[in-house]
Design a protein around this motif. Structure first.
Motif, PDB file in Angstrom:
ATOM      1  N   LEU B  18       0.850  -1.100   0.159  1.00 45.23           N
ATOM      2  CA  LEU B  18      -0.277   0.058   0.067  1.00 45.23           C
ATOM      3  C   LEU B  18       0.866   1.139   0.095  1.00 45.23           C
ATOM      4  CD1 LEU B  18      -2.872  -0.488   2.516  1.00 45.23           C
ATOM      5  CD2 LEU B  18      -3.062  -0.513   0.007  1.00 45.23           C
ATOM      6  N   PHE B  19       1.889   1.230   0.804  1.00 52.83           N
ATOM      7  CA  PHE B  19       2.899   2.332   0.724  1.00 52.83           C
ATOM      8  C   PHE B  19       3.527   2.780  -0.356  1.00 52.83           C
ATOM      9  CE2 PHE B  19       7.176   4.221   1.616  1.00 52.83           C
ATOM     10  CZ  PHE B  19       6.722   5.278   2.092  1.00 52.83           C
ATOM     11  N   MET B  20       4.026   1.838  -1.059  1.00 51.08           N
ATOM     12  CA  MET B  20       4.349   2.008  -2.549  1.00 51.08           C
ATOM     13  C   MET B  20       3.509   2.731  -3.163  1.00 51.08           C
ATOM     14  SD  MET B  20       6.550  -1.577  -3.410  1.00 51.08           S
ATOM     15  CE  MET B  20       7.561  -0.690  -4.725  1.00 51.08           C
ATOM     16  N   LEU B  21       2.227   2.296  -3.295  1.00 50.68           N
ATOM     17  CA  LEU B  21       1.178   3.073  -4.090  1.00 50.68           C
ATOM     18  C   LEU B  21       0.925   4.409  -3.477  1.00 50.68           C
ATOM     19  CD1 LEU B  21      -1.505   0.463  -4.966  1.00 50.68           C
ATOM     20  CD2 LEU B  21      -0.423   2.139  -6.648  1.00 50.68           C
ATOM     21  N   ALA B  22       0.729   4.480  -2.300  1.00 45.67           N
ATOM     22  CA  ALA B  22       0.409   5.608  -1.622  1.00 45.67           C
ATOM     23  C   ALA B  22       1.500   6.736  -1.788  1.00 45.67           C
ATOM     24  CB  ALA B  22      -0.029   5.198  -0.216  1.00 45.67           C
ATOM     25  N   SER B  23       2.670   6.146  -1.415  1.00 47.03           N
ATOM     26  CA  SER B  23       3.927   7.057  -1.265  1.00 47.03           C
ATOM     27  C   SER B  23       3.742   8.315  -2.448  1.00 47.03           C
ATOM     28  CB  SER B  23       5.231   6.618  -1.131  1.00 47.03           C
ATOM     29  OG  SER B  23       5.248   5.810  -2.234  1.00 47.03           O
ATOM     30  N   SER B 236       3.126  14.614   4.238  1.00 47.55           N
ATOM     31  CA  SER B 236       3.947  13.983   4.996  1.00 47.55           C
ATOM     32  C   SER B 236       3.970  12.604   4.765  1.00 47.55           C
ATOM     33  CB  SER B 236       3.296  13.756   6.621  1.00 47.55           C
ATOM     34  OG  SER B 236       3.937  12.749   7.283  1.00 47.55           O
ATOM     35  N   LEU B 237       5.268  12.165   4.285  1.00 48.46           N
ATOM     36  CA  LEU B 237       5.563  10.634   3.711  1.00 48.46           C
ATOM     37  C   LEU B 237       5.494   9.846   4.944  1.00 48.46           C
ATOM     38  CD1 LEU B 237       8.231  10.655   1.264  1.00 48.46           C
ATOM     39  CD2 LEU B 237       5.939   9.812   1.043  1.00 48.46           C
ATOM     40  N   MET B 238       5.978  10.486   6.075  1.00 48.09           N
ATOM     41  CA  MET B 238       5.968   9.655   7.424  1.00 48.09           C
ATOM     42  C   MET B 238       4.364   9.248   7.648  1.00 48.09           C
ATOM     43  SD  MET B 238       8.104   8.179   9.004  1.00 48.09           S
ATOM     44  CE  MET B 238       8.180   7.131  10.383  1.00 48.09           C
ATOM     45  N   GLY B 239       3.623  10.202   7.810  1.00 48.36           N
ATOM     46  CA  GLY B 239       2.411   9.758   8.025  1.00 48.36           C
ATOM     47  C   GLY B 239       1.641   8.868   6.946  1.00 48.36           C
ATOM     48  N   CYS B 240       2.122   9.027   5.720  1.00 48.05           N
ATOM     49  CA  CYS B 240       1.454   8.129   4.784  1.00 48.05           C
ATOM     50  C   CYS B 240       2.172   6.882   4.989  1.00 48.05           C
ATOM     51  CB  CYS B 240       2.346   8.625   3.265  1.00 48.05           C
ATOM     52  SG  CYS B 240       1.807   7.230   2.118  1.00 48.05           S
ATOM     53  N   PHE B 241       3.393   6.428   5.587  1.00 45.01           N
ATOM     54  CA  PHE B 241       3.919   5.294   5.820  1.00 45.01           C
ATOM     55  C   PHE B 241       3.292   4.615   6.994  1.00 45.01           C
ATOM     56  CE2 PHE B 241       7.065   2.598   8.357  1.00 45.01           C
ATOM     57  CZ  PHE B 241       7.477   1.890   7.352  1.00 45.01           C
ATOM     58  N   ILE B 242       2.985   5.478   8.270  1.00 46.36           N
ATOM     59  CA  ILE B 242       2.358   5.100   9.287  1.00 46.36           C
ATOM     60  C   ILE B 242       1.011   4.545   8.856  1.00 46.36           C
ATOM     61  CG2 ILE B 242       1.342   5.429  11.441  1.00 46.36           C
ATOM     62  CD1 ILE B 242       3.804   7.217  11.791  1.00 46.36           C
ATOM     63  N   ALA B 243       0.279   5.294   8.141  1.00 50.71           N
ATOM     64  CA  ALA B 243      -1.136   4.980   7.656  1.00 50.71           C
ATOM     65  C   ALA B 243      -1.131   3.871   6.957  1.00 50.71           C
ATOM     66  CB  ALA B 243      -1.847   6.083   6.973  1.00 50.71           C
ATOM     67  N   SER B 244      -0.181   3.464   6.128  1.00 47.18           N
ATOM     68  CA  SER B 244      -0.167   2.244   5.129  1.00 47.18           C
ATOM     69  C   SER B 244       0.032   0.993   6.111  1.00 47.18           C
ATOM     70  CB  SER B 244       1.022   2.516   4.077  1.00 47.18           C
ATOM     71  OG  SER B 244       0.995   3.363   3.445  1.00 47.18           O
ATOM     72  N   ILE B 245       0.907   1.109   7.194  1.00 41.79           N
ATOM     73  CA  ILE B 245       1.091   0.042   7.740  1.00 41.79           C
ATOM     74  C   ILE B 245      -0.124  -0.310   8.674  1.00 41.79           C
ATOM     75  CG2 ILE B 245       2.728  -0.978   9.576  1.00 41.79           C
ATOM     76  CD1 ILE B 245       4.140  -0.628   7.033  1.00 41.79           C
ATOM     77  N   ILE B 246      -0.945   0.858   9.275  1.00 41.51           N
ATOM     78  CA  ILE B 246      -2.052   0.691  10.110  1.00 41.51           C
ATOM     79  C   ILE B 246      -3.158  -0.039   9.229  1.00 41.51           C
ATOM     80  CG2 ILE B 246      -4.129   1.768  10.970  1.00 41.51           C
ATOM     81  CD1 ILE B 246      -2.063   3.978  12.065  1.00 41.51           C
ATOM     82  N   MET B 247      -3.426   0.346   8.143  1.00 36.78           N
ATOM     83  CA  MET B 247      -4.260  -0.109   7.064  1.00 36.78           C
ATOM     84  C   MET B 247      -3.969  -1.485   6.710  1.00 36.78           C
ATOM     85  SD  MET B 247      -6.579   2.303   6.875  1.00 36.78           S
ATOM     86  CE  MET B 247      -6.727   3.872   7.358  1.00 36.78           C
TER      87      MET B 247
END
Lengths: 415, 315, 436
Positions: B18-23, B236-247
């Motif tokens: 998800l992070f690869m897409l979302a980043s 925020s890339l960090m926020g995106c990363f955390i959100a990806s992992i949470i999801m």
């Protein structure tokens, strides 16, 4: 003002003539409307069904059709939505097409049963007969049964009964996974009922209802199944829900048998690949190697004929052939395409299917009763599925009589 | 316990995908203000391109060719499409990508057909890496972690150690200021858009055979990527990363929850019948509502904190 | 910003000149259309045309109500189908209740009930979303759309699960003694309610609420300074838009006598965006054009071609890129020229533009159809037929012809459109000169 009006009338004439062309065509064939999804997420199924139905119809046409006329399929796109299907039904009745096939999606089928019933009641001079070839929810011929609806395919109950009675004696713990909608819920309920009836020794160690086509990663479910220690998984998942489930299961080395309802449907063997080999059992009405197993030249020729068109998938629905056979017989018998007469002729009709077994259209609920089989995805086989190297081999089967269950249908008859 | 560990691993793999897409999407969204509806379509295109390249040359070539192709397509979309509609406002840009989504979906069906294509894991990586409590952990998942981890590292290096990265970082938070300082903002936009599409393409290459490569894969994954981006917050890339992992975690962990709200109150001696809508909702077990939780979380987040988890301005 | 200003002026102009005769004419055409397609040989109405017209009617309400958000308030919603569908589901339950005698409401008022229930849902969801604007608003509506869409499949008591809920519209209770057995009676009910809905929404644009919605769209901070609460404006606009969509949903329920989960689905929500934008969100009447066009494409073109989605997509992108005002915007920019009586000067340039445009269109459609017949059509065992001639999609000739139409046609079109642009600029210059 005048200019606008003239333009409007012009546009109306163009539109009118566009719609009028098909009506004006000569009536030298017996037209059958096919309402199926040709766009949208289930379009692959619509495609495959058109191809299979066309092959079955061409076989009847090769024998001369009915009343000296050939059958012709006219396709309509329903985009798997009931309202679009009902719009398509209107164009079917506009063109005076007497027969209509719709198979995909029990939700669409439920709407079509209602729509056809209302149309026929309100327009007795322009009736249409609904031939259902694969919408499987049992209630369509039970609580929702209707005189104008004939189902030429075994329902969920018949399929589940075949599967449960085909479970080998050594299995004593199973896991259920079904999709969270009408069809999946029906499978789950019937499975529990038949397990209690035929195999009280089997324990259901877990059950899942997965949201329809929304899960992209099944590994969490696999973990759960593994932890439950089940020996077999019964699943009615189809489409991506099936493909991703098998994929995850194989990857994580889950060593159990999959008892499925959709592993033989187009696209699924490709998705299973080697991972599904000797592990997946499907409930089906026929398969590409059955002709060889039965040593039936007729069945074999039928399968070879279809495979020669290089469709890229198997043709398990031998009941499609029974459907066209029955329709042609009924039309020939009554000597016209009058919908009411043909419907009455279809009631209680019995034909021999490709495998040589009887197929009966029960009068009480308009449900076709025919045999079902369980088959294993294995090799070597003569006719492999979708160029995977693997193919189907019959394990077990239930006869027409075995699968004749009582019905609760209270049909309202027009006469 | 073993379920928790295995789910943790699986959730992490899914979250990284998800992070690869979302980043990429979050970079595009933060800088250009465009919520790119076609982003998941590029992911799909990456998977199909990888399938074809794998057939012709090999998987390792696909790993490079397909993302580059997607990046080129992205650049073309930005230069010939988005830039044209830019002066009509953000809504027009968003709707432009919305139209692209339709065209890509049908286009893929026209070129590769409607059935899933047999895009498989390369034989070299098709083995079990290790076993946890009797469950195989496929090597390919390890490979996915490697790729996505490498990507995370290179983005971080790119953004903090290079000149263009610093401009991008500045443009993330203060887009107007950057253009006032005389940087060629359109070129930065093109770079970022192409870069985002490159990442989506890369995600497609490694996600296409991890899941199934089929024409509906874009519409299935698209909304959830939006959720990640909005949940994580703008800029925020960090926020995106955390959100990806949470999801990713939510999707795997909700499956193992069997209880419902009705079960919870049953402990207090209250039983809720499921014959009306409210009762039905309260009686649904957690495993059935799992895929809906991200949307519910996103709505909650936007209501409480419209800028998202770590966003620095309101969406 | 320029788009926003043209939007305001367009709506403003509309208020000034009530082209009442055009609206009355449209209603007359709507009433007469079923008889244009009446089959005098069989003495039957064309059911297909009637259903398509009915569908157009409910889609007009749906698109217009969507434009209350997108065009008038500048709010992008991705979950508008929720209100259409919930209105439909409520109505189908009302119909069932009326059928078994527990709800003594005549058929003619059913859409009102549907609209009111959607208004209620609109107020509930509106209370949630109205705090936000812009992207956050769009994302919340998308989330709500996904949640309701998924619930519609999961929960059986209200939504009927996959099979939906059905009812019989012949409830034997009517203000005018009509039993609504035939589709044409239903169609006239739809025309009546569409007119009521359109007039209602038109009226709303002239109320202070409508004006404030525009103000909050164009500059919400300034509106705030003037003492208006944009949140309340958004709330009322959202709830009312939901209510009008609910009327459309109610008409859907009455026409098809069944409502299923796709009535609240993301696909229909996307359609609302397409209809409003293609028609032109800057004018009041634009979405009507969009609704009619999309309905024609969805139900009409899809019978002829499986690739209808790609045509919708390309048309949509073309409009976003080249005509952000939509169809209505294209009509509106001719306004000043028409008033100056110079429209005749554009006839020749338009004819010159028509031929290359037609060539490009033929070439594009040809390529798309050839392509889809090569892959999908071949799988279906279909053959491509044009004027009764079978076309071999594997032969080179049809591809060359299509390409030959598309590429030189495209160059020609580019050339002509530049010439057209020059004529257009000169005309508008002249007009400016004259005004001075």
């Amino acid at each position: 003002m005048l200019k606008h009006l003239r333009r409007l009338i012009g546009a109306a004439i163009v539109l009118g003539s566009m719609l009028a062309i098909p009506v004006a065509q000569a009536q030298e064939t017996i037209k059958i409307a096919l309402i199926a999804p040709f766009s949208g997420p289930v379009a692959p199924q619509g495609d495959a069904f058109l191809k299979m139905l066309k092959y079955a119809m061409d076989n009847v046409n090769a024998r001369g059709g009915a009343l000296g006329k050939k059958f012709e399929l006219v396709t309509f796109d329903d985009k798997i939505t009931p309202s679009e299907a009902l719009i398509a039904l209107k164009s079917v009745t506009d063109r005076n097409i007497p027969f209509m096939i719709q198979c995909i999606g029990s939700n669409v089928a439920a709407a079509m049963i209602e729509g056809v019933a209302k149309h026929n009641a309100r327009n007795p001079d322009n009736r249409v007969l609904y031939l259902n070839c694969a919408a499987l929810a049992t209630e369509l011929t039970e609580e929702k049964c209707d005189f104008w609806h004939f189902r030429f395919s075994g329902n969920v109950t018949m399929r589940v009964a075949t599967l449960v009675r085909g479970l080998p004696p050594e299995v004593n713990s199973i896991y259920l996974m079904n999709q969270d909608y009408l069809y999946g819920q029906g499978v789950a309920a019937d499975t529990k009922k038949f397990l209690a009836q035929y195999r009280p020794d089997i324990k259901i160690v877990g059950e899942e209802m997965v949201p329809l086509q929304r899960i992209r990663d099944f590994s969490a479910y696999i973990t759960k199944i593994k932890a439950s220690g089940a020996q077999a998984l019964i699943t009615s998942n189809w489409g991506s829900d099936f493909n991703l489930l098998i994929k995850s299961g194989v990857e994580s080395g889950l060593s159990l048998k999959y008892y499925t309802f959709a592993a033989h449907v187009n696209g699924a063997p490709t998705a299973m690949g080697d991972g599904g080999g000797d592990r997946v059992v499907a409930v089906l009405e026929g398969h590409d190697n059955m002709g060889i197993e039965l040593k039936s030249a007729k069945y074999n020729a039928w399968i070879d004929g279809f495979r020669a068109t290089d469709p890229g998938f198997d043709y398990p629905w031998i009941n499609f052939q029974s459907m066209f056979d029955m329709l042609a017989t009924a039309i020939t018998k009554v000597g016209s395409t009058d919908v009411l007469k043909v419907a009455l002729a279809l009631e209680g009709m019995e034909v021999t299917d490709l495998s040589g077994k009887p197929s009966i259209m029960r009068k009480d609920d308009h449900q076709l009763l025919h045999p079902f089989y369980t088959a294993l995805f294995t090799k070597p086989v003569k006719n492999e599925s979708e160029k995977t190297g693997w193919g189907w081999k019959t394990v077990n089967g239930l006869s027409t009589a075995d699968l004749t269950f009582p019905t609760v249908c209270k049909m309202k008859r027009p006469i | 316990m073993e379920i928790v560990l295995i789910s943790l691993l699986n959730g992490f793999v899914y979250g990284m995908l998800l992070f690869m897409l979302a980043s990429g999407l979050t970079l595009i969204f933060s800088m250009m203000g465009v919520l790119n509806f076609a982003h998941a379509s590029i992911y799909m295109l990456g998977a199909y391109a990888a399938f074809d390249v794998t057939r012709l040359i090999g998987f390792w070539a696909a790993l490079i060719v397909a993302p580059v192709l997607c990046g080129a397509i992205g650049a073309a979309i930005e230069i010939y499409g988005l830039r044209r509609v830019h002066h009509n406002g953000h809504i027009a840009e968003l709707l432009f990508t919305f139209g692209l989504f339709f065209i890509f979906e049908r286009g893929v069906q026209m070129i590769w057909g409607m059935l899933p294509v047999p895009y498989r894991v390369p034989p070299l990586l098709d083995f079990a890496l290790f076993r946890v409590y009797g469950s195989n952990f496929p090597a390919y998942r390890g490979f996915m972690l490697l790729i996505s981890g490498g990507m995370l590292l290179s983005i971080w290096l790119l953004l903090t150690r290079t000149r263009i990265g610093l401009i991008i970082q500045a443009a993330l938070t203060h887009p107007n200021m950057v253009s006032s300082l005389g940087h060629n903002v359109p070129r930065v936009f093109t770079t970022v858009f192409a870069g985002g599409c490159f990442l989506a393409g890369l995600a497609g290459v490694i996600g296409g055979n991890y899941q199934i490569t089929e024409p509906t894969m874009a519409s299935a994954l698209g909304p959830i990527v939006f959720v990640v981006v909005v949940f994580g917050g703008l800029g925020s890339l960090m926020g995106c990363f955390i959100a990806s992992i949470i999801m990713g975690m939510i999707q795997t962990f909700s499956v193992i929850i069997d209880g419902s709200i009705a079960d919870l109150v049953k402990g207090f001696g209250v039983s809720i019948p499921s014959d009306n809508l409210l009762g039905e909702i309260l009686n649904v077990p957690g495993s059935r509502v799992g895929p809906l939780l991200p949307y519910a979380l996103m709505i909650l987040m936007l209501l409480v904190r419209p800028r998202g988890l770590m966003g620095n301005r309101d969406t | 910003m320029s788009a926003a200003t043209t939007q305001t002026t367009a709506v403003g102009r509309f208020k000034g000149h009530g082209k009442t005769w055009l609206w009355v004419g449209l209603v007359v055409v709507a009433l007469a259309l079923p008889w244009v397609f009446f089959n005098y040989q069989t003495g039957r109405h064309s059911g297909f045309v009637l259903t398509m017209l009915s569908q157009a009617g409910m889609m007009i309400l749906f698109a217009l109500s969507y434009n209350m958000l997108m065009g008038q308030a500048g709010l992008l919603s991705f979950g508008h189908a929720v209100f259409f569908g919930l209105g439909g589901f409520s109505t189908i339950h009302f119909l069932r209740a009326a059928g078994n005698g527990t709800l003594p409401v005549p058929m003619e008022l059913m859409p009102l009930l549907g609209g009111l229930s959607s208004l209620g849902f609109g107020m509930v969801f509106g209370a949630m979303v109205s705090k936000q604007r812009a992207t956050a608003f769009a994302m919340i509506t998308m989330g709500i759309g996904e949640l309701v869409g998924a619930s519609a499949i999961m929960f059986h008591s209200f939504f009927g699960g996959e099979g939906g809920v059905n009812a019989d519209r012949m409830i034997e209770r009517s203000l005018f003694g009509v039993n609504y057995a035939s589709p044409v009676q239903v169609y006239y009910l739809i025309v009546a309610w569409t007119v009521i809905g359109v007039v209602g929404m038109l009226f709303l644009t002239r109320t202070p609420l409508g004006a404030m919605a525009n103000a909050c769209r164009d500059n919400f901070e300034r509106a705030q300074f003037m003492g208006y609460d944009p949140r309340r404006v958004r709330f009322f606009q959202f709830a009312l838009a939901g209510g009008f969509a609910g009327i459309g949903g109610a008409l859907h329920a009455i026409t098809y006598e069944i409502v299923t989960f796709d009535a609240v689905g993301a696909g229909l929500s996307a359609n609302a965006v397409l209809m409003a934008y293609i028609g032109g969100s800057g004018t009041f009447y634009g979405p009507i054009l969009g609704a009619v066009l999309i309905t024609l494409m969805q139900s009409g073109v899809s019978l002829m071609s499986n690739s209808w989605l790609i045509y919708v997509g390309v048309m949509f992108i073309g409009i976003v890129a080249f005509a952000p005002g939509g169809l209505a915007g294209m009509i509106e920019i001719h306004g000043p020229i028409a008033r100056a009586g110079r429209l005749t000067r554009l006839i020749v340039p338009y004819i010159r533009l028509f031929f290359p445009a037609f060539a490009v269109l033929i070439g594009f459609i040809g390529l798309v159809e050839l392509m889809s017949f090569l892959t999908i059509g071949a799988a279906q065992g279909k053959t491509l037929e044009l004027f009764g001639n079978k076309i071999d999609v594997k032969a080179a000739l049809p591809w060359l012809v299509s390409l030959g139409c598309l590429v030189p046609g495209g160059l020609w079109l580019w050339f002509e459109s530049r010439a057209f642009g020059r004529v257009w600029d000169r005309l508008t210059e002249d007009l400016k000169e004259r005004d001075r």
